[in-house]
Design a protein around this motif. Structure first.
Motif, mmCIF file in Angstrom:
data_model
loop_
_atom_site.group_PDB
_atom_site.id
_atom_site.type_symbol
_atom_site.label_atom_id
_atom_site.label_comp_id
_atom_site.label_asym_id
_atom_site.label_seq_id
_atom_site.Cartn_x
_atom_site.Cartn_y
_atom_site.Cartn_z
ATOM 1 N N THR A 1 -31.018 25.645 -64.428
ATOM 2 C CA THR A 1 -30.346 26.374 -65.241
ATOM 3 C C THR A 1 -28.881 26.351 -65.157
ATOM 4 N N VAL A 2 -28.320 25.797 -63.818
ATOM 5 C CA VAL A 2 -27.188 25.753 -63.610
ATOM 6 C C VAL A 2 -26.109 25.152 -64.794
ATOM 7 N N SER A 3 -26.581 24.028 -65.438
ATOM 8 C CA SER A 3 -25.994 23.377 -66.443
ATOM 9 C C SER A 3 -25.602 24.428 -67.564
ATOM 10 N N PHE A 4 -26.625 24.974 -68.003
ATOM 11 C CA PHE A 4 -26.446 26.278 -68.888
ATOM 12 C C PHE A 4 -25.524 27.361 -68.418
ATOM 13 N N TRP A 5 -25.410 27.553 -67.337
ATOM 14 C CA TRP A 5 -24.633 28.731 -66.697
ATOM 15 C C TRP A 5 -23.008 28.204 -66.535
ATOM 16 N N GLN A 6 -23.093 26.892 -66.283
ATOM 17 C CA GLN A 6 -21.829 26.105 -66.399
ATOM 18 C C GLN A 6 -21.005 26.033 -67.663
ATOM 19 N N GLN A 7 -21.796 25.755 -68.833
ATOM 20 C CA GLN A 7 -21.486 25.498 -69.916
ATOM 21 C C GLN A 7 -20.991 26.941 -70.505
ATOM 22 N N PHE A 8 -21.734 28.037 -70.330
ATOM 23 C CA PHE A 8 -21.696 29.284 -70.721
ATOM 24 C C PHE A 8 -20.241 29.704 -70.153
ATOM 25 N N ASP A 9 -20.026 29.521 -68.780
ATOM 26 C CA ASP A 9 -18.542 29.934 -68.050
ATOM 27 C C ASP A 9 -17.545 28.911 -68.653
ATOM 28 N N ASP A 10 -17.785 27.820 -68.853
ATOM 29 C CA ASP A 10 -16.708 26.941 -69.471
ATOM 30 C C ASP A 10 -16.351 27.603 -71.057
ATOM 31 N N HIS A 11 -17.215 28.032 -71.539
ATOM 32 C CA HIS A 11 -16.955 28.371 -73.050
ATOM 33 C C HIS A 11 -16.311 29.711 -72.964
ATOM 34 N N MET A 12 -16.522 30.745 -72.091
ATOM 35 C CA MET A 12 -15.936 31.827 -71.796
ATOM 36 C C MET A 12 -14.512 31.538 -71.467
ATOM 37 N N ARG A 13 -14.213 30.789 -70.215
ATOM 38 C CA ARG A 13 -13.071 30.736 -70.103
ATOM 39 C C ARG A 13 -12.131 30.113 -70.961
ATOM 40 N N SER A 14 -12.712 28.842 -71.504
ATOM 41 C CA SER A 14 -11.854 28.334 -72.703
ATOM 42 C C SER A 14 -11.410 29.206 -73.622
ATOM 43 N N PHE A 15 -12.260 30.325 -74.213
ATOM 44 C CA PHE A 15 -11.959 31.154 -75.163
ATOM 45 C C PHE A 15 -10.884 32.135 -74.629
ATOM 46 N N LEU A 16 -11.208 32.608 -73.376
ATOM 47 C CA LEU A 16 -9.914 33.387 -72.765
ATOM 48 C C LEU A 16 -8.819 32.756 -72.632
ATOM 49 N N ARG A 17 -8.907 31.689 -71.986
ATOM 50 C CA ARG A 17 -7.622 30.523 -72.177
ATOM 51 C C ARG A 17 -6.759 30.376 -73.233
ATOM 52 N N SER A 18 -7.467 30.536 -74.583
ATOM 53 C CA SER A 18 -6.878 30.080 -75.579
ATOM 54 C C SER A 18 -6.273 31.157 -76.316
ATOM 55 N N LYS A 19 -6.578 32.529 -75.676
ATOM 56 C CA LYS A 19 -6.132 33.726 -76.313
ATOM 57 C C LYS A 19 -4.954 34.138 -75.518
ATOM 58 N N THR A 20 -3.811 34.830 -76.001
ATOM 59 C CA THR A 20 -2.574 35.688 -75.433
ATOM 60 C C THR A 20 -2.662 37.143 -75.835
ATOM 61 N N LEU A 21 -1.799 37.782 -75.081
ATOM 62 C CA LEU A 21 -1.649 39.240 -75.156
ATOM 63 C C LEU A 21 -1.063 39.417 -76.744
ATOM 64 N N ARG A 22 -0.530 38.746 -77.474
ATOM 65 C CA ARG A 22 -0.163 38.629 -78.586
ATOM 66 C C ARG A 22 -1.671 38.838 -79.702
ATOM 67 N N ASP A 23 -2.354 37.690 -79.482
ATOM 68 C CA ASP A 23 -3.601 37.683 -79.970
ATOM 69 C C ASP A 23 -4.494 38.802 -79.852
ATOM 70 N N LEU A 24 -4.528 39.364 -78.715
ATOM 71 C CA LEU A 24 -5.363 40.559 -78.483
ATOM 72 C C LEU A 24 -4.675 41.526 -79.333
ATOM 73 N N GLY A 25 -3.422 41.989 -79.371
ATOM 74 C CA GLY A 25 -2.680 42.948 -80.340
ATOM 75 C C GLY A 25 -2.935 42.792 -81.620
ATOM 76 N N SER A 26 -3.437 41.598 -82.049
ATOM 77 C CA SER A 26 -3.657 41.288 -83.588
ATOM 78 C C SER A 26 -4.979 41.890 -83.817
ATOM 79 N N CYS A 27 -5.779 42.054 -82.782
ATOM 80 C CA CYS A 27 -7.196 43.086 -83.218
ATOM 81 C C CYS A 27 -6.811 44.169 -84.405
ATOM 82 N N ALA A 28 -5.573 44.972 -84.427
ATOM 83 C CA ALA A 28 -5.309 45.992 -85.276
ATOM 84 C C ALA A 28 -5.674 45.298 -86.488
ATOM 85 N N ASP A 29 -5.441 44.038 -87.149
ATOM 86 C CA ASP A 29 -5.733 43.604 -88.425
ATOM 87 C C ASP A 29 -6.875 42.688 -88.181
ATOM 88 N N GLN A 30 -7.692 42.931 -87.283
ATOM 89 C CA GLN A 30 -8.887 42.058 -86.999
ATOM 90 C C GLN A 30 -8.715 40.258 -87.082
#
Length: 181
Positions: free
Chosen positions: A112-141
């Motif tokens: 299962t390590v390959s699955f967990w590594q891919q999951f981790d990579d996707h999560m980190r890639s998503f977080l890496r692609s977002k900034t505080l400004r993006d998070l603030g945009s949650c008000a307008d979804q």
């Protein structure tokens, strides 16, 4: 574990830290707000906010001024503050399973390590692609709309109320009016 039990979650420190940073992000550039004001609006103790501010200091994203007219502000624009950096700094290790960070003796033979590594990579890639400004945009979804488009993530279960980022800026404006009067 119970079927509906939540197991993977971020700490209060991280959740409150992001709320604190959002309050700072909505201030006009160069302006500051006192921790007691943030705490009052966000229902977070100023002592806990002080701990969070101290923890964020090494990222060099905060500016603090003591004394009358002092408070906290952002040292960088919200679009230059990466969410992965903030979350990892406040949370510590965020890998979904320990075997990705520890020296696991089964890692080479684990099915299962390959699955967990891919999951981790996707999560980190998503977080890496977002900034505080993006998070603030949650008000307008738009933040969650982008997330769904990019990563097929389910919609936010509790969408922000319209204007959810207004309270801290309103506090700042009220404080400025009080200082003038």
């Amino acid at each position: 574990p119970k079927f509906h039990e939540v197991r993977m979650h971020f700490s209060t420190r991280t959740r409150y830290g992001l709320r604190f940073l959002l309050c700072l992000a909505e201030l006009p550039p160069g302006e500051r707000i006192q921790l007691s004001q943030v705490g009052e609006k966000e229902n977070i103790s100023s002592g806990y906010l002080q701990q969070i501010a101290r923890a964020l200091r090494p990222l060099n994203i905060l500016t603090a001024v003591r004394g009358a007219g002092g408070g906290y502000g952002l040292n960088r624009p919200p679009e230059d503050i990466n969410l992965e950096d903030v979350i990892v700094h406040l949370e510590g290790e965020i890998s979904p399973v320990r075997c990705l960070t520890d020296n696991c003796p089964r890692k080479d033979m684990c099915k299962t390590v390959s699955f967990w590594q891919q999951f981790d990579d996707h999560m980190r890639s998503f977080l890496r692609s977002k900034t505080l400004r993006d998070l603030g945009s949650c008000a307008d979804q738009s933040f969650m709309d982008d997330a769904r488009d990019e990563e097929s993530i389910a919609p936010c279960p509790q969408p922000c109320d319209e204007g959810c980022l207004k309270p801290c800026s309103q506090i700042w404006e009220e404080d400025q009016e009080t200082r003038k009067g």
